[in-house]
Scaffold this motif. Structure first.
Motif, PDB file in Angstrom:
ATOM      1  N   GLU A  25       0.837  -1.211   0.000  1.00 24.83           N
ATOM      2  CA  GLU A  25       0.000   0.000   0.000  1.00 24.83           C
ATOM      3  C   GLU A  25       0.867   1.255   0.000  1.00 24.83           C
ATOM      4  O   GLU A  25       0.533   2.253  -0.633  1.00 24.83           O
ATOM      5  CB  GLU A  25      -0.928  -0.016   1.226  1.00 24.83           C
ATOM      6  N   LYS A  60      -2.791   0.408 -12.157  1.00 23.32           N
ATOM      7  CA  LYS A  60      -3.966  -0.349 -12.594  1.00 23.32           C
ATOM      8  C   LYS A  60      -3.806  -1.834 -12.268  1.00 23.32           C
ATOM      9  O   LYS A  60      -4.740  -2.475 -11.774  1.00 23.32           O
ATOM     10  CB  LYS A  60      -4.180  -0.157 -14.096  1.00 23.32           C
ATOM     11  N   ASP A  63      -4.381  -2.281  -8.587  1.00 19.92           N
ATOM     12  CA  ASP A  63      -5.803  -2.139  -8.280  1.00 19.92           C
ATOM     13  C   ASP A  63      -6.575  -3.400  -8.631  1.00 19.92           C
ATOM     14  O   ASP A  63      -7.441  -3.840  -7.873  1.00 19.92           O
ATOM     15  CB  ASP A  63      -6.412  -0.956  -9.050  1.00 19.92           C
ATOM     16  N   GLU A  64      -6.292  -3.971  -9.778  1.00 22.77           N
ATOM     17  CA  GLU A  64      -7.016  -5.150 -10.239  1.00 22.77           C
ATOM     18  C   GLU A  64      -6.762  -6.377  -9.375  1.00 22.77           C
ATOM     19  O   GLU A  64      -7.593  -7.279  -9.316  1.00 22.77           O
ATOM     20  CB  GLU A  64      -6.673  -5.439 -11.702  1.00 22.77           C
ATOM     21  N   LYS A  65      -5.629  -6.418  -8.700  1.00 19.64           N
ATOM     22  CA  LYS A  65      -5.293  -7.553  -7.843  1.00 19.64           C
ATOM     23  C   LYS A  65      -5.927  -7.450  -6.457  1.00 19.64           C
ATOM     24  O   LYS A  65      -5.953  -8.437  -5.721  1.00 19.64           O
ATOM     25  CB  LYS A  65      -3.770  -7.663  -7.671  1.00 19.64           C
ATOM     26  N   GLN A  66      -6.423  -6.261  -6.099  1.00 20.62           N
ATOM     27  CA  GLN A  66      -6.963  -6.066  -4.762  1.00 20.62           C
ATOM     28  C   GLN A  66      -8.336  -6.720  -4.638  1.00 20.62           C
ATOM     29  O   GLN A  66      -9.139  -6.703  -5.560  1.00 20.62           O
ATOM     30  CB  GLN A  66      -7.061  -4.566  -4.426  1.00 20.62           C
ATOM     31  N   GLU A  67      -8.573  -7.286  -3.486  1.00 23.27           N
ATOM     32  CA  GLU A  67      -9.847  -7.936  -3.221  1.00 23.27           C
ATOM     33  C   GLU A  67     -10.944  -6.883  -3.184  1.00 23.27           C
ATOM     34  O   GLU A  67     -10.824  -5.871  -2.499  1.00 23.27           O
ATOM     35  CB  GLU A  67      -9.794  -8.678  -1.886  1.00 23.27           C
ATOM     36  N   GLN A  68     -11.991  -7.128  -3.929  1.00 22.89           N
ATOM     37  CA  GLN A  68     -13.116  -6.206  -3.968  1.00 22.89           C
ATOM     38  C   GLN A  68     -14.087  -6.548  -2.842  1.00 22.89           C
ATOM     39  O   GLN A  68     -14.354  -7.722  -2.588  1.00 22.89           O
ATOM     40  CB  GLN A  68     -13.829  -6.292  -5.319  1.00 22.89           C
ATOM     41  N   PRO A  69     -14.611  -5.531  -2.181  1.00 16.66           N
ATOM     42  CA  PRO A  69     -15.577  -5.813  -1.120  1.00 16.66           C
ATOM     43  C   PRO A  69     -16.848  -6.414  -1.712  1.00 16.66           C
ATOM     44  O   PRO A  69     -17.226  -6.097  -2.832  1.00 16.66           O
ATOM     45  CB  PRO A  69     -15.854  -4.443  -0.506  1.00 16.66           C
ATOM     46  N   LYS A  70     -17.472  -7.300  -0.956  1.00 16.04           N
ATOM     47  CA  LYS A  70     -18.713  -7.877  -1.453  1.00 16.04           C
ATOM     48  C   LYS A  70     -19.805  -6.814  -1.324  1.00 16.04           C
ATOM     49  O   LYS A  70     -19.806  -6.017  -0.377  1.00 16.04           O
ATOM     50  CB  LYS A  70     -19.046  -9.162  -0.722  1.00 16.04           C
ATOM     51  N   PRO A  71     -20.705  -6.762  -2.293  1.00 16.83           N
ATOM     52  CA  PRO A  71     -21.768  -5.771  -2.239  1.00 16.83           C
ATOM     53  C   PRO A  71     -22.626  -5.954  -0.992  1.00 16.83           C
ATOM     54  O   PRO A  71     -22.852  -7.079  -0.537  1.00 16.83           O
ATOM     55  CB  PRO A  71     -22.588  -6.049  -3.497  1.00 16.83           C
TER      56      PRO A  71
END
Length: 132
Positions: A25, A60, A63-71
């Motif tokens: 980070e 980019k 960013d693409e490798k970061q875990e996305q929060p679940k909706p």
């Protein structure tokens, strides 16, 4: 159109910025600062533009490798909005149903109907789609 870059100038920029794959980070923040610095340059050279594109690609990729929060679920959104508006379940009784219905909706034990979603959207000034 391909850029024509001066290898010596480009090498100097590579030495200055030392771009590499972002792994932390802190590196991500550092590269963000570099990106802003390069974007603010009003008379950016072709070499600086090439570095800017490289840094952008590295950001980019990170960013693409970061875990996305679940909706959030509709009832989680409702709970959040209620908290933000200092509302209690009793404040929704009679608007979206009885005390028991409101409790079940807020706690996720009952789905939010389309008519309830519309009413909640009006109450919180948001789209009804958040609750469906």
């Amino acid at each position: 159109m391909a850029l024509t870059i001066n290898p010596d100038t480009y090498n100097q920029l590579l030495i200055k910025f030392q771009p590499k794959v972002i792994e932390t980070e802190a590196e991500y923040q550092e590269y963000g600062d570099i990106l802003i610095e390069l974007m603010m340059e009003t008379n950016r050279s072709e070499e600086e533009t090439a570095i800017l594109k490289l840094i952008s690609a590295l950001i980019k990729e990170y960013d693409e490798k970061q875990e996305q929060p679940k909706p959030a679920s509709p009832h989680e959104i409702l709970q959040y909005l209620m908290e933000e508006h200092n509302m209690k379940q009793v404040d929704l009784v009679g608007k979206i149903g009885s005390k028991g219905v409101v409790s079940e909706v807020v706690n996720g034990k009952r789905s939010i109907s389309k008519s309830q979603a519309k009413t909640l959207a009006e109450i919180f000034h948001v789209s009804p789609a958040l609750f469906i």
